[in-house]
Design a protein around this motif. Structure first.
Motif, PDB file in Angstrom:
ATOM      1  N   MET A   1      62.740  48.397  49.853  1.00 36.30           N
ATOM      2  CA  MET A   1      61.726  48.467  48.802  1.00 36.30           C
ATOM      3  C   MET A   1      61.727  49.858  48.182  1.00 36.30           C
ATOM      4  N   ARG A  29      68.069  45.553  44.943  1.00 36.11           N
ATOM      5  CA  ARG A  29      66.917  46.126  45.612  1.00 36.11           C
ATOM      6  C   ARG A  29      65.618  45.600  45.003  1.00 36.11           C
ATOM      7  N   THR A  30      64.536  45.706  45.766  1.00 36.05           N
ATOM      8  CA  THR A  30      63.206  45.284  45.323  1.00 36.05           C
ATOM      9  C   THR A  30      62.395  46.515  44.940  1.00 36.05           C
ATOM     10  N   ILE A  68      58.101  57.955  54.639  1.00 35.63           N
ATOM     11  CA  ILE A  68      59.182  57.501  53.771  1.00 35.63           C
ATOM     12  C   ILE A  68      59.527  58.658  52.837  1.00 35.63           C
ATOM     13  N   ASP A  89      70.643  53.409  50.373  1.00 36.36           N
ATOM     14  CA  ASP A  89      70.722  53.471  51.827  1.00 36.36           C
ATOM     15  C   ASP A  89      69.383  53.264  52.535  1.00 36.36           C
ATOM     16  N   LYS A  90      68.302  53.745  51.938  1.00 35.18           N
ATOM     17  CA  LYS A  90      67.012  53.733  52.615  1.00 35.18           C
ATOM     18  C   LYS A  90      66.298  52.391  52.434  1.00 35.18           C
ATOM     19  N   ARG A  91      65.730  51.916  53.508  1.00 33.72           N
ATOM     20  CA  ARG A  91      64.992  50.647  53.441  1.00 33.72           C
ATOM     21  C   ARG A  91      63.717  50.793  52.622  1.00 33.72           C
ATOM     22  N   LEU A  92      63.010  51.897  52.822  1.00 32.96           N
ATOM     23  CA  LEU A  92      61.802  52.201  52.063  1.00 32.96           C
ATOM     24  C   LEU A  92      61.948  53.592  51.469  1.00 32.96           C
TER      25      LEU A  92
END
Length: 271
Positions: A1, A29-30, A68, A89-92
């Motif tokens: 996200m 991505r969202t 984050i 790369d980062k999820r959040l």
């Protein structure tokens, strides 16, 4: 996200989020807009998944506590290859800054962006009612003052007489044609009587919609032509229906129809 920490006012927020949305859409991505999770309730995006106050609070405090990372796009023409890789790369992750811009991707996904920022039905109904019926040429006019007294050293801070002079030039482009000027703006001291007196004749009248920001933007988007000082507000209004827009850079300059430009040209040259 990818959380988008929007800056500036409503139209700035729409453009900034649109760029990040387009980049994220291209890369699977969202995204979530912080401002449209709580501040501007007049658009379809506010009803979509993730756009609610609890998500806003989570993102705000997670970023504040550095749970984050936050990426800053604050430098014009900066090299943001590292930031883009982190966005992959980062999820959040939180993204902020006016220069998060991907023009080609914005244009590619513009139909989706316009759908996200579609006006709620009540806003559209109110704007259509104010617009009225008939075959008159409808010209949306955005009077931007307020912070423009200092923005760019007051370069685009025009008084009533300067706006009226430009509208008179527009009238000359369409002689013997009924024209309705819809004047919207953020100045409570706008001299409405002056506009009416100077412009009204058998082929012209002036209306002041006096709506909330979304109603004014919606009404402008429904007009046939748009005129205003260089501003993201008139720019976004032009986006919805590709309404030709004239940005007043010199209120004394001659005016031709060729000086009205489409959104996809002007949005690459925002002041």
């Amino acid at each position: 996200m990818i959380f988008v920490h929007d800056k500036g006012r409503m139209a700035n927020n729409m453009l900034q989020y649109g760029h990040v949305y387009a980049w994220a859409r291209e890369h699977g991505r969202t995204t979530m807009s912080m401002r449209f999770a709580y501040k501007y309730p007049w658009f379809h995006i506010c009803k979509t998944r993730h756009h609610h106050f609890l998500m806003y609070l989570f993102a705000k405090y997670a970023a504040k506590m550095r749970l984050i990372p936050t990426l800053h796009f604050d430098q014009e023409n900066g090299d943001y290859a590292r930031e883009e890789q982190m966005m992959l790369d980062k999820r959040l992750i939180m993204v902020t800054g006016w220069y998060a811009r991907w023009y080609d991707l914005f244009e590619k996904y513009m139909p989706e962006i316009k759908q996200l920022f579609a006006f709620n039905q009540d806003v559209l109904t109110t704007s259509l009612k104010k617009l009225g019926e008939g075959n008159a040429v409808r010209v949306g006019v955005h009077v931007r003052r307020g912070d423009y007294k200092t923005f760019q050293g007051g370069r685009f801070f025009y008084d009533d007489a300067q706006y009226v002079a430009v509208l008179k030039l527009f009238k000359k482009l369409m002689p013997n044609t009924m024209i309705i000027f819809f004047v919207c703006g953020n100045d409570p001291e706008l001299n409405k009587d002056f506009f009416r007196k100077e412009l009204r004749d058998e082929f012209c009248k002036v209306e002041f919609p006096d709506g909330n920001p979304a109603e004014d933007m919606c009404l402008l988007s429904l007009c046939d032509w748009l005129i205003g000082a260089p501003s993201t507000f008139s720019l976004v209004a032009a986006m919805y229906r590709e309404v030709p827009l004239y940005w007043i850079e010199d209120p004394q300059a001659p005016l031709t129809k060729e000086q009205f430009k489409p959104f996809n040209e002007l949005f690459r040259h925002i002041y």
